[in-house]
Design a protein around this motif. Structure first.
Motif, PDB file in Angstrom:
ATOM      1  N   GLY A   1      95.965 112.681  50.392  1.00 52.46           N
ATOM      2  CA  GLY A   1      96.796 111.870  49.657  1.00 52.46           C
ATOM      3  C   GLY A   1      96.577 110.224  50.017  1.00 52.46           C
ATOM      4  N   THR A   2      97.632 109.570  49.808  1.00 51.39           N
ATOM      5  CA  THR A   2      97.240 107.875  49.812  1.00 51.39           C
ATOM      6  C   THR A   2      97.969 107.253  51.244  1.00 51.39           C
ATOM      7  OG1 THR A   2      97.711 107.798  47.532  1.00 51.39           O
ATOM      8  CG2 THR A   2      97.728 105.773  48.527  1.00 51.39           C
ATOM      9  N   LEU A   3      96.956 106.367  51.783  1.00 52.44           N
ATOM     10  CA  LEU A   3      97.625 105.799  53.079  1.00 52.44           C
ATOM     11  C   LEU A   3      98.621 104.744  52.583  1.00 52.44           C
ATOM     12  CD1 LEU A   3      97.235 104.993  56.019  1.00 52.44           C
ATOM     13  CD2 LEU A   3      95.348 103.442  55.150  1.00 52.44           C
ATOM     14  N   THR A   4      99.542 104.638  53.379  1.00 47.77           N
ATOM     15  CA  THR A   4     100.633 103.522  53.043  1.00 47.77           C
ATOM     16  C   THR A   4     100.227 102.175  53.915  1.00 47.77           C
ATOM     17  OG1 THR A   4     102.271 105.173  53.212  1.00 47.77           O
ATOM     18  CG2 THR A   4     103.102 102.771  53.712  1.00 47.77           C
ATOM     19  N   HIS A   5      99.811 101.011  52.877  1.00 47.76           N
ATOM     20  CA  HIS A   5      99.410  99.912  53.220  1.00 47.76           C
ATOM     21  C   HIS A   5     100.394  98.836  53.274  1.00 47.76           C
ATOM     22  CE1 HIS A   5      95.132 100.622  53.096  1.00 47.76           C
ATOM     23  NE2 HIS A   5      95.333 101.242  52.126  1.00 47.76           N
ATOM     24  N   TYR A   6     101.137  98.999  54.856  1.00 53.76           N
ATOM     25  CA  TYR A   6     102.562  98.335  54.908  1.00 53.76           C
ATOM     26  C   TYR A   6     102.367  96.694  54.350  1.00 53.76           C
ATOM     27  CZ  TYR A   6     104.647 102.506  57.017  1.00 53.76           C
ATOM     28  OH  TYR A   6     104.608 103.761  57.024  1.00 53.76           O
ATOM     29  N   ARG A   7     101.391  96.193  54.849  1.00 52.18           N
ATOM     30  CA  ARG A   7     101.327  94.621  54.681  1.00 52.18           C
ATOM     31  C   ARG A   7     101.193  94.312  53.240  1.00 52.18           C
ATOM     32  NH1 ARG A   7      97.253  90.441  54.742  1.00 52.18           N
ATOM     33  NH2 ARG A   7      97.817  88.537  55.674  1.00 52.18           N
ATOM     34  N   ASP A   8     100.306  95.104  52.513  1.00 50.77           N
ATOM     35  CA  ASP A   8     100.403  95.015  50.694  1.00 50.77           C
ATOM     36  C   ASP A   8     101.642  95.469  50.238  1.00 50.77           C
ATOM     37  OD1 ASP A   8      97.486  94.350  51.356  1.00 50.77           O
ATOM     38  OD2 ASP A   8      96.804  96.034  50.592  1.00 50.77           O
ATOM     39  N   PHE A   9     102.283  96.391  50.648  1.00 53.16           N
ATOM     40  CA  PHE A   9     103.322  97.040  50.027  1.00 53.16           C
ATOM     41  C   PHE A   9     104.633  95.947  50.144  1.00 53.16           C
ATOM     42  CE2 PHE A   9     102.828 101.836  49.722  1.00 53.16           C
ATOM     43  CZ  PHE A   9     101.863 101.670  48.958  1.00 53.16           C
ATOM     44  N   TYR A  10     104.564  95.172  51.227  1.00 49.66           N
ATOM     45  CA  TYR A  10     105.626  94.317  51.476  1.00 49.66           C
ATOM     46  C   TYR A  10     105.107  92.924  51.784  1.00 49.66           C
ATOM     47  CZ  TYR A  10     108.166  98.691  52.374  1.00 49.66           C
ATOM     48  OH  TYR A  10     108.691  99.900  52.037  1.00 49.66           O
ATOM     49  N   HIS A  11     104.082  92.532  51.289  1.00 43.78           N
ATOM     50  CA  HIS A  11     103.549  91.163  51.236  1.00 43.78           C
ATOM     51  C   HIS A  11     104.460  89.942  50.888  1.00 43.78           C
ATOM     52  CE1 HIS A  11     102.630  90.350  47.080  1.00 43.78           C
ATOM     53  NE2 HIS A  11     102.721  91.615  46.990  1.00 43.78           N
ATOM     54  N   PHE A  12     105.352  90.249  49.908  1.00 41.92           N
ATOM     55  CA  PHE A  12     106.257  89.099  49.718  1.00 41.92           C
ATOM     56  C   PHE A  12     107.058  88.601  50.814  1.00 41.92           C
ATOM     57  CE2 PHE A  12     109.899  87.300  47.279  1.00 41.92           C
ATOM     58  CZ  PHE A  12     109.192  86.542  46.343  1.00 41.92           C
ATOM     59  N   LEU A  13     107.614  89.921  51.552  1.00 39.42           N
ATOM     60  CA  LEU A  13     108.349  89.494  52.513  1.00 39.42           C
ATOM     61  C   LEU A  13     107.636  88.753  53.484  1.00 39.42           C
ATOM     62  CD1 LEU A  13     110.340  93.132  52.584  1.00 39.42           C
ATOM     63  CD2 LEU A  13     110.824  90.986  51.544  1.00 39.42           C
ATOM     64  N   ASP A  14     106.553  89.177  53.716  1.00 37.61           N
ATOM     65  CA  ASP A  14     105.837  88.277  54.941  1.00 37.61           C
ATOM     66  C   ASP A  14     105.562  86.875  54.493  1.00 37.61           C
ATOM     67  OD1 ASP A  14     105.319  89.683  57.396  1.00 37.61           O
ATOM     68  OD2 ASP A  14     103.171  89.369  57.227  1.00 37.61           O
ATOM     69  N   GLY A  15     105.297  86.789  53.094  1.00 35.93           N
ATOM     70  CA  GLY A  15     105.198  85.424  52.813  1.00 35.93           C
ATOM     71  C   GLY A  15     106.504  84.600  52.827  1.00 35.93           C
ATOM     72  N   LEU A  16     107.718  85.310  52.700  1.00 41.32           N
ATOM     73  CA  LEU A  16     108.774  84.358  52.567  1.00 41.32           C
ATOM     74  C   LEU A  16     108.885  83.785  54.369  1.00 41.32           C
ATOM     75  CD1 LEU A  16     111.390  86.672  51.027  1.00 41.32           C
ATOM     76  CD2 LEU A  16     110.820  84.355  50.444  1.00 41.32           C
ATOM     77  N   THR A  17     108.484  84.524  55.216  1.00 39.04           N
ATOM     78  CA  THR A  17     108.683  83.964  56.460  1.00 39.04           C
ATOM     79  C   THR A  17     107.635  82.749  56.901  1.00 39.04           C
ATOM     80  OG1 THR A  17     106.856  85.574  57.425  1.00 39.04           O
ATOM     81  CG2 THR A  17     109.047  86.515  57.263  1.00 39.04           C
ATOM     82  N   ASN A  18     106.721  82.501  55.927  1.00 40.40           N
ATOM     83  CA  ASN A  18     105.709  81.567  56.048  1.00 40.40           C
ATOM     84  C   ASN A  18     105.688  80.728  55.004  1.00 40.40           C
ATOM     85  OD1 ASN A  18     103.763  80.136  57.276  1.00 40.40           O
ATOM     86  ND2 ASN A  18     102.220  81.390  56.351  1.00 40.40           N
ATOM     87  N   TYR A  19     106.946  80.195  54.603  1.00 39.66           N
ATOM     88  CA  TYR A  19     107.046  79.734  53.110  1.00 39.66           C
ATOM     89  C   TYR A  19     106.073  78.595  52.898  1.00 39.66           C
ATOM     90  CZ  TYR A  19     109.427  77.534  48.992  1.00 39.66           C
ATOM     91  OH  TYR A  19     109.722  77.184  47.696  1.00 39.66           O
ATOM     92  N   ASP A  20     106.106  77.592  53.779  1.00 39.10           N
ATOM     93  CA  ASP A  20     105.171  76.254  53.908  1.00 39.10           C
ATOM     94  C   ASP A  20     103.940  76.379  53.507  1.00 39.10           C
ATOM     95  OD1 ASP A  20     107.613  74.746  53.735  1.00 39.10           O
ATOM     96  OD2 ASP A  20     107.519  74.246  55.922  1.00 39.10           O
ATOM     97  N   ASP A  21     103.230  77.477  54.251  1.00 34.69           N
ATOM     98  CA  ASP A  21     102.006  77.772  54.191  1.00 34.69           C
ATOM     99  C   ASP A  21     101.465  78.776  53.437  1.00 34.69           C
ATOM    100  OD1 ASP A  21     101.183  75.397  55.709  1.00 34.69           O
ATOM    101  OD2 ASP A  21     101.616  76.498  57.397  1.00 34.69           O
TER     102      ASP A  21
END
Length: 354
Positions: free
Chosen positions: A240-260
């Motif tokens: 089966g498929t591996l869960t890539h957490y950073r790719d699945f939730y990248h938008f949320l991680d981006g929000l924490t680093n809005y300016d950059d």
């Protein structure tokens, strides 16, 4: 090796911890995991891959000193809001200040400009640009983390599949007959979701009178001594498929680093995900070594590993490493079906090394 098996799950949950929508969350397994943790003798604990903080939270409920760590920045803020924070509450005045556009501030429009027609409607992107910049201006670190948690949950609620893994706004907007109720949730204004989640996190905050701490580090770089470590690593299924957490939730991680945020985006992808980073927990060839190094690093602590019966490496291989470092191994096993998984007859396993 001692093995204990349960066929049913006690559905009683903590009355405080807010329901999550993250893949792999142990939210529905909290009671079972807590019942097993209560059998162990410890006062300080590290949740090494804390994710939603659902297990950090039950250890906090047990009046332990809890250290939560996650390499993803948005998960760090979740721990900061729910675990490190013992007392802060969001007031109605706080809420109104965050959602209102300030006349004396020049707002950037990064989300509106970058993510047009990808995840949210144009007016929703505009709202996100305003709110995240208002959150970033807060001086109170715990209120800031609480607002971020509510924003993450709001974003997830308005997403098909609760993910950011592809450009699929059309799933929301297509004029088609639907036989499910998700569209009502998707179309609910951001502000309504946001307010609901603020109320949820306010009710989740409690003081266990311990100096709990959140960290945002690669686990191999975290130098900390505790009585017990809990590992819920990203896991590789045998099929089966591996869960890539950073790719699945990248938008949320981006929000924490809005300016950059703009510096981290892979603009060659249609859905504007973050640039890929090597993760040893997603590498079949090296993951066994990763487990060995992790167990060796924390060999002086009680080790509790959340795992599944179809993982790479196998439960037997992980148990062998624990025994190599002098641990007596116990397996606690329960039948459990993940909502989005089609796999049958999977077992959720706690590998405990004392």
């Amino acid at each position: 090796m001692t093995i204990t098996m349960k066929s049913e799950l006690n559905l009683f949950q903590s009355y405080k911890f807010p329901k999550t929508r993250y893949q792999g969350s142990k939210y529905k397994l909290q009671s079972w995991i807590k019942s097993n943790l209560q059998k162990l003798d410890f006062e300080t604990a590290l949740d090494a891959f804390s994710g939603t903080s659902s297990i950090s939270y039950i250890m906090k409920e047990m009046n332990k000193t809890v250290y939560s760590n996650d390499i993803l920045k948005f998960n760090y803020y979740i721990s900061k809001a729910l675990i490190q924070n013992n007392s802060e509450q969001i007031t109605k005045e706080d809420f109104n200040n965050i959602i209102q556009k300030k006349n004396n501030y020049k707002y950037a429009t990064f989300i509106k400009d970058t993510f047009q027609d990808i995840y949210f409607l144009e007016e929703e992107n505009e709202w996100l640009d305003i709110v995240i910049q208002n959150i970033n201006q807060l001086e109170n670190e715990h209120k800031q983390a609480m607002f971020l948690w509510a924003l993450f949950q709001s974003c997830i609620s308005k997403r098909p599949y609760n993910l950011f893994h592809r450009k699929n706004l059309y799933v929301r907007t297509a004029d088609v007959k639907r036989n499910f109720g998700n569209k009502t949730t998707w179309d609910k204004p951001f502000e309504e979701h946001f307010y609901k989640f603020i109320k949820e996190i306010n009710s989740a905050i409690f003081n266990n009178h311990k100096n709990n701490k959140a960290y945002n580090k690669d686990i191999f770089d975290l130098d900390i001594k505790v009585d017990l470590v809990y590992f819920d690593t990203p896991y590789i299924p045998q099929k089966g498929t591996l869960t890539h957490y950073r790719d699945f939730y990248h938008f949320l991680d981006g929000l924490t680093n809005y300016d950059d945020w703009h510096k981290e985006i892979d603009y060659n992808t249609k859905h504007k995900k973050l640039k890929s980073i090597y993760n040893i927990w997603e590498d079949k060839k090296n993951i066994l070594n990763a487990f060995e190094n992790l167990i060796k690093k924390f060999k002086s602590s009680i080790i509790v590993i959340s795992y599944r019966s179809d993982g790479i490496p196998t439960i037997e291989e992980i148990s062998a490493i624990l025994k190599k470092y002098g641990k007596e191994v116990t397996l606690e096993i329960i039948d459990y079906q993940y909502v989005l998984s089609k796999k049958q007859n999977l077992k959720e396993v706690l590998i405990i090394g004392k």
